[in-house]
Design a protein around this motif. Structure first.
Motif, PDB file in Angstrom:
ATOM      1  N   VAL B 215     -49.395 -61.817 -13.076  1.00  0.00           N
ATOM      2  CA  VAL B 215     -48.668 -60.784 -13.815  1.00  0.00           C
ATOM      3  C   VAL B 215     -49.543 -60.325 -14.979  1.00  0.00           C
ATOM      4  O   VAL B 215     -49.931 -61.126 -15.832  1.00  0.00           O
ATOM      5  N   LEU B 216     -49.856 -59.039 -14.982  1.00  0.00           N
ATOM      6  CA  LEU B 216     -50.725 -58.465 -16.006  1.00  0.00           C
ATOM      7  C   LEU B 216     -49.877 -57.509 -16.838  1.00  0.00           C
ATOM      8  O   LEU B 216     -49.417 -56.490 -16.324  1.00  0.00           O
ATOM      9  N   ILE B 217     -49.663 -57.867 -18.113  1.00  0.00           N
ATOM     10  CA  ILE B 217     -48.769 -57.021 -18.907  1.00  0.00           C
ATOM     11  C   ILE B 217     -49.343 -56.727 -20.287  1.00  0.00           C
ATOM     12  O   ILE B 217     -50.175 -57.471 -20.820  1.00  0.00           O
ATOM     13  N   ARG B 218     -48.876 -55.610 -20.830  1.00  0.00           N
ATOM     14  CA  ARG B 218     -49.226 -55.234 -22.187  1.00  0.00           C
ATOM     15  C   ARG B 218     -48.158 -54.286 -22.694  1.00  0.00           C
ATOM     16  O   ARG B 218     -47.612 -53.489 -21.933  1.00  0.00           O
ATOM     17  N   THR B 240     -59.821 -56.876  -5.971  1.00  0.00           N
ATOM     18  CA  THR B 240     -60.364 -57.965  -5.146  1.00  0.00           C
ATOM     19  C   THR B 240     -59.521 -59.235  -5.226  1.00  0.00           C
ATOM     20  O   THR B 240     -59.826 -60.214  -4.553  1.00  0.00           O
ATOM     21  N   SER B 241     -58.463 -59.206  -6.040  1.00  0.00           N
ATOM     22  CA  SER B 241     -57.641 -60.412  -6.185  1.00  0.00           C
ATOM     23  C   SER B 241     -57.018 -60.799  -4.848  1.00  0.00           C
ATOM     24  O   SER B 241     -56.427 -59.972  -4.163  1.00  0.00           O
ATOM     25  N   ARG B 242     -57.145 -62.078  -4.516  1.00  0.00           N
ATOM     26  CA  ARG B 242     -56.551 -62.588  -3.282  1.00  0.00           C
ATOM     27  C   ARG B 242     -55.036 -62.756  -3.464  1.00  0.00           C
ATOM     28  O   ARG B 242     -54.267 -62.625  -2.531  1.00  0.00           O
ATOM     29  N   LEU B 243     -54.662 -63.040  -4.718  1.00  0.00           N
ATOM     30  CA  LEU B 243     -53.242 -63.196  -5.036  1.00  0.00           C
ATOM     31  C   LEU B 243     -52.665 -61.832  -5.403  1.00  0.00           C
ATOM     32  O   LEU B 243     -53.348 -61.009  -5.990  1.00  0.00           O
ATOM     33  N   PRO B 244     -51.409 -61.598  -5.059  1.00  0.00           N
ATOM     34  CA  PRO B 244     -50.807 -60.313  -5.418  1.00  0.00           C
ATOM     35  C   PRO B 244     -50.721 -60.151  -6.939  1.00  0.00           C
ATOM     36  O   PRO B 244     -50.487 -61.125  -7.657  1.00  0.00           O
ATOM     37  N   VAL B 245     -50.945 -58.917  -7.385  1.00  0.00           N
ATOM     38  CA  VAL B 245     -50.937 -58.638  -8.819  1.00  0.00           C
ATOM     39  C   VAL B 245     -49.787 -57.690  -9.148  1.00  0.00           C
ATOM     40  O   VAL B 245     -49.614 -56.666  -8.497  1.00  0.00           O
ATOM     41  N   LEU B 246     -49.018 -58.084 -10.149  1.00  0.00           N
ATOM     42  CA  LEU B 246     -47.936 -57.235 -10.659  1.00  0.00           C
ATOM     43  C   LEU B 246     -48.361 -56.785 -12.051  1.00  0.00           C
ATOM     44  O   LEU B 246     -48.641 -57.620 -12.910  1.00  0.00           O
ATOM     45  N   ALA B 247     -48.459 -55.468 -12.263  1.00  0.00           N
ATOM     46  CA  ALA B 247     -48.911 -54.970 -13.558  1.00  0.00           C
ATOM     47  C   ALA B 247     -47.805 -54.181 -14.237  1.00  0.00           C
ATOM     48  O   ALA B 247     -47.123 -53.386 -13.601  1.00  0.00           O
ATOM     49  N   GLY B 248     -47.615 -54.449 -15.514  1.00  0.00           N
ATOM     50  CA  GLY B 248     -46.652 -53.687 -16.316  1.00  0.00           C
ATOM     51  C   GLY B 248     -47.321 -53.372 -17.638  1.00  0.00           C
ATOM     52  O   GLY B 248     -47.349 -54.206 -18.532  1.00  0.00           O
ATOM     53  N   VAL B 249     -47.880 -52.180 -17.733  1.00  0.00           N
ATOM     54  CA  VAL B 249     -48.669 -51.833 -18.917  1.00  0.00           C
ATOM     55  C   VAL B 249     -48.011 -50.669 -19.648  1.00  0.00           C
ATOM     56  O   VAL B 249     -47.713 -49.638 -19.040  1.00  0.00           O
ATOM     57  N   GLY B 250     -47.770 -50.865 -20.950  1.00  0.00           N
ATOM     58  CA  GLY B 250     -47.261 -49.785 -21.799  1.00  0.00           C
ATOM     59  C   GLY B 250     -45.829 -49.431 -21.458  1.00  0.00           C
ATOM     60  O   GLY B 250     -45.045 -50.282 -21.040  1.00  0.00           O
ATOM     61  N   HIS B 251     -45.525 -48.162 -21.638  1.00  0.00           N
ATOM     62  CA  HIS B 251     -44.185 -47.672 -21.333  1.00  0.00           C
ATOM     63  C   HIS B 251     -44.199 -46.999 -19.977  1.00  0.00           C
ATOM     64  O   HIS B 251     -45.232 -46.917 -19.316  1.00  0.00           O
ATOM     65  N   GLU B 252     -43.039 -46.484 -19.618  1.00  0.00           N
ATOM     66  CA  GLU B 252     -42.909 -45.886 -18.289  1.00  0.00           C
ATOM     67  C   GLU B 252     -43.916 -44.768 -18.051  1.00  0.00           C
ATOM     68  O   GLU B 252     -44.411 -44.602 -16.940  1.00  0.00           O
ATOM     69  N   VAL B 253     -44.200 -43.980 -19.109  1.00  0.00           N
ATOM     70  CA  VAL B 253     -45.066 -42.810 -18.920  1.00  0.00           C
ATOM     71  C   VAL B 253     -46.541 -43.192 -18.834  1.00  0.00           C
ATOM     72  O   VAL B 253     -47.368 -42.393 -18.406  1.00  0.00           O
TER      73      VAL B 253
END
Lengths: 78, 432
Positions: B215-218, B240-253
């Motif tokens: 999980v990659l978040i900011r 290239t990540s073998r593991l699934p990546v979930l990213a949530g960066v900033g706001h919706e826009v």
């Protein structure tokens, strides 16, 4: 902890299977009583585990995982 | 010790040096951190990939309405753009003014006199260029997106430990999903080296093979705050990540290249937690539902069995010997009644028959005609039915209704006349 979690999912899956079997009228009464007993046990187990469900927080620091309290977070800097 | 200055002296020296060497400067950069206080002044920063410059454009200097461009002398045909429209987040701006040293805060800034647009923001341009390049490499291809694992037990969290993002994420996670271990990989999420740190963390997590998902978040920020998430090294690490990546960066826009490359994009860090786990209340509900069905199933099964048993008991009662005896007694009584009725009917029928015979017998009693005047004659040879049965001189007895007369036959007269008469009559008879 991991074993416990596996048990929760297994218990839930087992419970779903039991309910499915119980709805089938063909099985003999003794068998359905047995299934009910097992199902009730699964329910109890799942409830207990949900009651105690907490995520654990770790931090990766100097090449190893250390347990971390959320309250300490403000002090942590990369 | 001439070389030791007080802060004020040094600042004054700097101010003079700057004013002398740079009395009026032109500077080009991308606008960010714009603020419009009610005073009408405009504060913003001009920046490029490495540096930022604080700028202040005071209301009195915003000469947008003079009708001509003060730099080129071009006379506007249409009204010139207003200062507030020109100074917008992300646009590339060419500003002119003088550098001011603000002694009280030890800061310097550009006091803007003139500004004109200088094309789209460089960062925005660079973003578009990189986006096109990575898209061509298949970074954003939908077919390589993997679903998130259901109920992940090991979650690798890549973010800053001091940011709002991790708090939002943990707050939302608290009441969701089955118990998991969240391992925080502390990284910078902004500034020089942030992208490299995040890319390294993702590579490390993949090497550890402990986590189910990354999980990659900011939290939210300006385009340059989030710029690390547009660096190619991070996008490549995600790709290239073998593991699934979930990213949530900033706001919706806010959309970054890391977001677009990730398997799943969450609008915000909170949303990432929502995507990762279902509310625990749902699990409770599912468990409650299952228990309800289980209870109902066993109750129905027991009811069925009970009903079946009751049927059998009733059947058994019907078949009990006492019941059979009762039935036979009833049957016997009915038979007896039927038999009596049949006998009575038969007797009555015979009685009628007897009476009838009696009546008929009475009708044929030979004595009855004797009472009316007829007589029966008995000769020596028995009953005399014809004159031929008697002889002259024979003693015959005449039986009457109330006794006998004993008589002698004096003469025998044959009844010829009667016979001839009969013949005559026959001859004269009219055929019928």
């Amino acid at each position: 902890m991991a074993a416990k979690k596996a048990t929760f999912e297994d218990a839930m899956k087992r419970l779903e299977k039991i309910v499915l079997d119980m709805e089938n009228q063909e099985i003999p009464l003794e068998k359905s009583l047995e299934l009910y007993k097992e199902g009730a046990q699964c329910v109890r187990l799942c409830r207990q585990m949900l009651d105690n469900a907490r995520h654990e927080l770790e931090i990766w620091k100097s090449g190893q995982a250390e347990s971390l309290d959320e309250a300490e977070l403000e002090g942590e800097r990369p | 010790m001439d070389s030791i200055y007080t802060v004020s002296t040094l600042t004054e020296l700097l101010r003079r040096a700057v004013e002398e060497s740079l009395p009026f400067v032109w500077v080009r950069g991308e606008v960010g951190n714009v603020s419009h206080p009610p005073s009408g002044h405009i504060y913003f920063t001009l920046k490029d990939a490495r540096s930022q410059l604080q700028c202040a454009w005071f209301a009195g200097r915003q000469r947008g309405n003079c009708g001509f461009d003060p730099l080129t002398g071009e006379v506007y045909e249409a009204p010139p753009p207003r200062a507030t429209d020109m100074v917008r987040e992300g646009v590339e701006l060419l500003c002119a003014g003088k550098i001011d040293i603000y002694a009280a805060r030890g800061q310097y800034q550009l006091l803007v006199e003139l500004a004109r647009p200088a094309g789209a923001g460089l960062l925005a341009l660079e973003f578009e260029e990189r986006k096109a390049r990575l898209a061509a490499l298949g970074f954003f291809a939908l077919e390589r997106k993997r679903p998130l694992p259901a109920s992940p037990r090991h979650v690798a969290l890549v973010t800053s430990p001091g940011g709002a993002a991790i708090h939002d994420f943990l707050e939302i996670s608290r009441d969701r999903g089955l118990p998991a271990t969240i391992r925080l990989f502390p990284v910078q999420v902004q500034g020089h080296g942030a992208a490299g740190q995040m890319a390294d963390a993702i590579a490390l997590i993949n090497a550890q093979a402990w986590a189910d998902v990354i999980v990659l978040i900011r939290g939210g920020g300006s385009l340059e705050d989030l710029w690390a998430f547009n660096e190619e090294c991070l996008a490549k690490a995600v790709f290239t990540s073998r593991l699934p990546v979930l990213a949530g960066v900033g706001h919706e826009v806010d959309i970054t290249l890391a977001d677009m490359t990730a398997d799943v994009r969450a609008a915000t860090p909170s949303h990432a937690a929502q995507l990762l786990w279902r509310p625990r209340a749902e699990l409770w509900r599912r468990l409650d539902d299952l228990q309800l069905v289980l209870d109902r199933a066993i109750a129905a099964r027991l009811d069925d069995a009970r009903a079946c048993l009751q049927n059998q008991v009733a059947a058994l009662r019907l078949l009990a010997p006492a019941q059979r005896i009762l039935y036979l007694e009833e049957k016997w009584a009915a038979c007896r009644k039927q038999m009596n009725a049949a006998c009575n009917a038969a007797l009555a029928s015979q009685g009628f028959k007897l009476q009838n015979l009696e009546a008929r017998l009475k009708a044929v009693d030979p004595k009855a005609p004797l009472c009316r005047g007829y007589a029966l004659l008995h000769g020596e040879k028995g009953l005399i039915r014809s004159v031929k049965d008697a002889r002259k001189g024979e003693t015959v007895r005449a039986r009457l209704g109330d006794g006998e007369l004993v008589m002698n036959v004096d003469d025998i007269v044959h009844d010829r006349a009667a016979r001839s008469l009969t013949y005559r009559d026959k001859e004269n008879a009219i055929p019928l």
